[in-house]
Design an enzyme around this catalytic site. Structure first.
Site, PDB file in Angstrom:
ATOM      1  N   LYS A  70      44.640  28.353  42.766  1.00 14.23           N
ATOM      2  CA  LYS A  70      45.000  29.563  42.014  1.00 14.23           C
ATOM      3  C   LYS A  70      43.776  30.385  41.608  1.00 14.23           C
ATOM      4  CE  LYS A  70      48.439  30.363  41.948  1.00 14.23           C
ATOM      5  NZ  LYS A  70      49.155  30.922  43.124  1.00 14.23           N
ATOM      6  N   GLY A  71      42.722  30.264  42.397  1.00 19.25           N
ATOM      7  CA  GLY A  71      41.532  31.068  42.122  1.00 19.25           C
ATOM      8  C   GLY A  71      41.437  32.296  43.000  1.00 19.25           C
ATOM      9  N   GLY A  72      42.275  32.337  44.054  1.00 16.99           N
ATOM     10  CA  GLY A  72      42.241  33.465  44.984  1.00 16.99           C
ATOM     11  C   GLY A  72      41.804  33.062  46.375  1.00 16.99           C
ATOM     12  N   THR A  73      42.032  31.794  46.745  1.00 17.77           N
ATOM     13  CA  THR A  73      41.572  31.309  48.049  1.00 17.77           C
ATOM     14  C   THR A  73      42.259  32.016  49.211  1.00 17.77           C
ATOM     15  OG1 THR A  73      43.175  29.480  47.984  1.00 17.77           O
ATOM     16  CG2 THR A  73      40.938  29.029  47.171  1.00 17.77           C
TER      17      THR A  73
ATOM     18  N   ARG B 241      38.138  31.622  38.848  1.00 17.90           N
ATOM     19  CA  ARG B 241      38.615  32.628  37.892  1.00 17.90           C
ATOM     20  C   ARG B 241      38.406  32.101  36.480  1.00 17.90           C
ATOM     21  NH1 ARG B 241      44.662  33.919  38.862  1.00 17.90           N
ATOM     22  NH2 ARG B 241      44.195  35.488  37.272  1.00 17.90           N
TER      23      ARG B 241
ATOM     24  N   SER C 286      48.137  30.642  35.841  1.00 21.40           N
ATOM     25  CA  SER C 286      48.546  30.852  37.231  1.00 21.40           C
ATOM     26  C   SER C 286      49.060  29.551  37.853  1.00 21.40           C
ATOM     27  CB  SER C 286      47.367  31.376  38.065  1.00 21.40           C
ATOM     28  OG  SER C 286      47.033  32.686  37.689  1.00 21.40           O
TER      29      SER C 286
ATOM     30  N   TYR D  56      44.944  44.959  45.352  1.00 18.43           N
ATOM     31  CA  TYR D  56      44.412  45.513  46.594  1.00 18.43           C
ATOM     32  C   TYR D  56      45.071  44.872  47.814  1.00 18.43           C
ATOM     33  CZ  TYR D  56      40.712  48.318  44.523  1.00 18.43           C
ATOM     34  OH  TYR D  56      40.021  49.284  43.832  1.00 18.43           O
TER      35      TYR D  56
ATOM     36  N   ALA E  31      53.340  37.819  37.714  1.00 17.52           N
ATOM     37  CA  ALA E  31      53.044  37.966  36.290  1.00 17.52           C
ATOM     38  C   ALA E  31      53.059  36.597  35.616  1.00 17.52           C
ATOM     39  CB  ALA E  31      54.069  38.894  35.644  1.00 17.52           C
ATOM     40  N   HIS E  32      52.100  36.377  34.733  1.00 13.72           N
ATOM     41  CA  HIS E  32      52.036  35.122  33.996  1.00 13.72           C
ATOM     42  C   HIS E  32      53.086  35.106  32.883  1.00 13.72           C
ATOM     43  CE1 HIS E  32      47.529  34.509  35.145  1.00 13.72           C
ATOM     44  NE2 HIS E  32      48.357  34.312  36.152  1.00 13.72           N
TER      45      HIS E  32
END
EC number: 2.8.2.-
Length: 315
Positions: A72-75, A155, A163, A263, A281-282
């Site tokens: 959940k860091g954006g991998t 993050r 997340s 983006y 959304a969290h």
């Protein structure tokens, strides 16, 4: 005779060259070498890899770069953005070779078979976010390739916890299964529940220490996941430089999608966004609980900053 005796003395007093890394005990080394030999045996009878070569000259090969985390860091976003570069060949699915025993026992040939076909000039990349927090993985990766270039995207730890919960919550919702509120996970007997796995995954310094036993810091590039969300291009530029890629990705490859709120990518006139499961959304969390979570991570974050010689704009 005198020359012989002098040579013998010099041989005795000559200091042994001791490798500086990894700092592990001899039993661990013996066990690791044994596992590695077994892996190599499984590749073929000749202890060699079978090259799956395509008629166009491409082939499957071991990755030279791995996105090791964090969950959940954006991998996924990082992999998709990096795939814009023509010299990158990315595995589509999370392979889980080094952290799942059933997969690891299959050997390196199985691992190669999970990789995409790539040309000699391309870098093969795979991403499995669970690698970062799995204790066995750093040594296993090191045994395969000591020169591996690693990508780690992080993050704000508190946001990552939210997340993490959100993903599991929606997975249950899609299966029409009830799932407890986040407060039930975060609070136990009136205090922060430190047994909650999502919190442990955000203790970055603990997991980073394990990786630094095997890989020097200059082999691990940390991507700022919060900045990647807000302004992806500068972060991807840094990744290009770390991987020694020619600068092929530019600002025009990114555009902000107001509907989705993040983006998306533009490649050769084709536009695409991440899956709808990304950027959810969290859950609403009481301010006091969020503050409690942020306070807890304050000291661990300071330890991580000191460890990597860099600070991040986290609460």
């Amino acid at each position: 005779m005198a020359a012989f005796l002098l040579g013998a003395v010099l041989l005795i007093v000559q200091p042994q060259i001791v490798p500086s890394r990894p700092a592990i005990n001899s039993n661990a080394e013996t066990s690791s070498q044994s596992v590695q030999r077994e892996l190599l045996k499984k590749t073929s009878q000749k202890n060699d890899f079978k090259e799956n070569i395509h008629s166009n000259g491409s082939c499957q090969q071991l990755p030279q770069t791995i996105i090791i985390g964090v969950r959940k860091g954006g991998t996924r976003a990082l992999l998709e953005m990096l795939s814009l570069h023509p010299d990158i060949a990315a595995a589509e699915s999370e392979v889980h070779f080094f952290d799942w025993e059933d997969h690891y026992r299959n050997g390196l040939q199985w691992y190669i078979n999970q990789m995409p076909f790539s040309y000699p000039h391309q870098i093969t990349v795979e991403k499995t976010p669970a690698y970062f927090t799995s204790p066995k993985v750093p040594e296993r990766v090191y045994n395969m390739n000591q020169s591996m270039r690693l990508l780690l995207i992080l993050r704000d730890p508190s946001e990552r916890v939210l997340s993490d919960y959100t993903q599991v919550f929606y997975n249950h919702m899609q299966k029409h299964k009830p799932y407890p509120s986040i407060e039930q996970f975060l609070i136990k007997n009136g205090e922060l529940n430190l047994d909650y796995k999502a919190i442990n995954r955000s203790l970055y310094y603990i997991h980073m220490q394990n990786w630094l036993k095997y890989f020097p810091l200059d082999h691990i590039h940390i991507v700022d996941g919060d900045k990647l969300i807000k302004d992806p291009f500068p972060e991807i530029e840094k990744v290009e430089r770390f991987l020694k890629l020619s600068p092929q990705i530019n600002a025009s490859n990114f555009y902000f999608n107001k509907t989705k709120g993040f983006y998306c990518l533009r490649d050769s006139g084709r536009e695409r966004c991440l899956h709808e499961s990304k950027g959810r959304a969290h859950p609403q969390v009481d301010a006091w609980l969020l503050e409690k979570l942020q306070e807890y991570f304050h000291e661990p974050n300071k330890k991580f900053f000191k460890l990597v010689g860099r600070t991040f704009d986290w609460h």
